[in-house]
Design a protein around this motif. Sequence first.
Motif, PDB file in Angstrom:
ATOM      1  N   GLN B  80       0.831  -1.202   0.000  1.00 11.52           N
ATOM      2  CA  GLN B  80       0.000   0.000   0.000  1.00 11.52           C
ATOM      3  C   GLN B  80       0.867   1.253   0.000  1.00 11.52           C
ATOM      4  O   GLN B  80       0.549   2.257  -0.633  1.00 11.52           O
ATOM      5  N   PHE B  81       1.984   1.173   0.730  1.00  9.04           N
ATOM      6  CA  PHE B  81       2.916   2.295   0.793  1.00  9.04           C
ATOM      7  C   PHE B  81       3.654   2.470  -0.538  1.00  9.04           C
ATOM      8  O   PHE B  81       3.779   3.575  -1.073  1.00  9.04           O
ATOM      9  N   GLU B  93      -8.542   7.636  -4.128  1.00  4.37           N
ATOM     10  CA  GLU B  93      -8.610   6.973  -2.821  1.00  4.37           C
ATOM     11  C   GLU B  93      -9.460   5.702  -2.873  1.00  4.37           C
ATOM     12  O   GLU B  93      -9.073   4.679  -2.325  1.00  4.37           O
ATOM     13  N   GLY B  95     -10.012   3.761  -5.345  1.00  2.00           N
ATOM     14  CA  GLY B  95      -9.264   2.725  -6.060  1.00  2.00           C
ATOM     15  C   GLY B  95      -8.167   2.122  -5.204  1.00  2.00           C
ATOM     16  O   GLY B  95      -7.906   0.917  -5.263  1.00  2.00           O
ATOM     17  N   LEU B  97      -8.157   1.943  -1.865  1.00  2.00           N
ATOM     18  CA  LEU B  97      -8.796   1.101  -0.853  1.00  2.00           C
ATOM     19  C   LEU B  97      -9.179  -0.253  -1.460  1.00  2.00           C
ATOM     20  O   LEU B  97      -9.047  -1.296  -0.834  1.00  2.00           O
ATOM     21  N   TRP B  98      -9.653  -0.206  -2.688  1.00  2.00           N
ATOM     22  CA  TRP B  98     -10.053  -1.439  -3.375  1.00  2.00           C
ATOM     23  C   TRP B  98      -8.834  -2.325  -3.652  1.00  2.00           C
ATOM     24  O   TRP B  98      -8.865  -3.533  -3.416  1.00  2.00           O
ATOM     25  N   HIS B 100      -6.100  -2.364  -1.968  1.00  2.00           N
ATOM     26  CA  HIS B 100      -5.646  -2.882  -0.672  1.00  2.00           C
ATOM     27  C   HIS B 100      -6.579  -3.990  -0.175  1.00  2.00           C
ATOM     28  O   HIS B 100      -6.137  -4.998   0.379  1.00  2.00           O
ATOM     29  N   GLN B 101      -7.861  -3.796  -0.389  1.00  2.73           N
ATOM     30  CA  GLN B 101      -8.838  -4.822  -0.004  1.00  2.73           C
ATOM     31  C   GLN B 101      -8.538  -6.146  -0.715  1.00  2.73           C
ATOM     32  O   GLN B 101      -8.554  -7.215  -0.097  1.00  2.73           O
ATOM     33  N   VAL B 155     -13.737 -10.871 -10.042  1.00  7.63           N
ATOM     34  CA  VAL B 155     -13.297  -9.474 -10.011  1.00  7.63           C
ATOM     35  C   VAL B 155     -12.720  -9.066 -11.371  1.00  7.63           C
ATOM     36  O   VAL B 155     -13.016  -7.984 -11.899  1.00  7.63           O
ATOM     37  N   ARG B 160     -14.704  -3.185 -15.510  1.00  2.48           N
ATOM     38  CA  ARG B 160     -15.348  -2.596 -16.692  1.00  2.48           C
ATOM     39  C   ARG B 160     -14.357  -1.976 -17.667  1.00  2.48           C
ATOM     40  O   ARG B 160     -14.701  -1.659 -18.791  1.00  2.48           O
ATOM     41  N   ILE B 167      -7.620  -4.069 -11.839  1.00  6.75           N
ATOM     42  CA  ILE B 167      -8.193  -2.753 -11.583  1.00  6.75           C
ATOM     43  C   ILE B 167      -7.825  -1.832 -12.748  1.00  6.75           C
ATOM     44  O   ILE B 167      -6.651  -1.733 -13.109  1.00  6.75           O
TER      45      ILE B 167
END
Lengths: 244, 244
Positions: B80-81, B93, B95, B97-98, B100-101, B155, B160, B167
């Motif tokens: 994440q860092f 933000e 994206g 969080l997603w 990282h999730q 996922v 899309r 992602i």
Amino acid sequence: MHYQLYYWPGIQGRGEFVRLALEAGRAKYADVARQSQRSGGGVPALLRGMDDASLKRPPFAPPYLRAGRVLIAQTANILQFLGPRLKLAPADEAGRLWAHQLQLTVSDFVGEAHDVHHPIAVSLYYRQQKAEARRRARHFTGERIPKFLGYFERVLQANRRGRAYMIGNAPTYVDLSMFQIVAGLRYAFPRTMRRLEPDFPALVALHERVRELPNVAAYLASDRRIAFNEDGIFRHYPELDTSR
Amino acid sequence: MHYQLYYWPGIQGRGEFVRLALEAGRAKYADVARQSQRSGGGVPALLRGMDDASLKRPPFAPPYLRAGRVLIAQTANILQFLGPRLKLAPADEAGRLWAHQLQLTVSDFVGEAHDVHHPIAVSLYYRQQKAEARRRARHFTGERIPKFLGYFERVLQANRRGRAYMIGNAPTYVDLSMFQIVAGLRYAFPRTMRRLEPDFPALVALHERVRELPNVAAYLASDRRIAFNEDGIFRHYPELDTSR
């Protein structure tokens, strides 16, 4: 912001770490699966929120949180998101990374606490893996609890702003999680904890300090706090509470 | 920025998810424990970095990363860092969080992949928990691999911006981790993967796509890439590669 938390309605489980943050931060939230099915709640609402084929960013598992248009899953990720919004996280980036790092170590510990009673498979009942659970429990109580609690105690003792909280001098979501871990271990492994607690004085004091925070105390006294039970993460099976 | 990665020198393990990001992002870094002890590296340097009593924010376990004055642990937290700094994360933000999730779900899966060969205790050898490992492996190959890969496939299919990456339309650290998971599972559970892969076509294609990214391909061909072996997370024990 009004939040919707989605988690299993009958247990504390992983969702409890989020509930504690929402309560301590006085957030407005609905615990969706604990509301009636007639009002759009219940377990069907929980499952719909994951299985919906139109979701672009589906959760893998509960808990998950809806915050307006954002849907966030993974306990530590939810807390990372809520922390600054509920004033339960440090203000600086390095402090937030550190809080999250500690929370991920909490997640690791919670995973191990779960696998004590489910060492073989989540799809089997405890009674179907009891022999393996007994064997794993000896290592958990003898090695893993001391290792994790020893680490958290070290962090607390090393906090240069005093030992009142894990980070700085104000409570964060990490302190709430420390409370939950001590409470859960005391429920599940009372004999082991009686033996071990003298080694972790700062952590035991932190548990007490958090328990007495007004918002936390009010929550714990309410019927919103579900009692520990043998469907959750921390389960009291006396045969697993082996203490050397 | 020049980074120092600290991880066990003989295995891919959890450190490999970080190594892949550093390599794909062309970061300048030292893999400290793989350097000679004479030059201040080796396992002693790795252990010193955790046990040092003067540390205010000690890591619980490797991997950990030093970035100037910041010391960060927990694989997903390190990624994440690094993500935004190495252009391996979404810009917004939500994206991040997603991403990282998803990475935390990778962590969960990696934990389960480890516990297949260590269902009782990390302090015991595999041969001391072989019977329990066999039993756990049947559930892992029969239920858990399909569940996790099915989720990641979903996922990917739901992205899309096309199904090229997890992602958006550019590779992130999550794609690197997907590559590593497919590669690790193929090494550890070849029979199971031959049976399952037809169900996850997008994921298999993603593995290939990542493998051919120039920086990744160069890394994999170098001696910096440690071979899979039976000390790491993904271990090939034929008796655990049970396929129904």
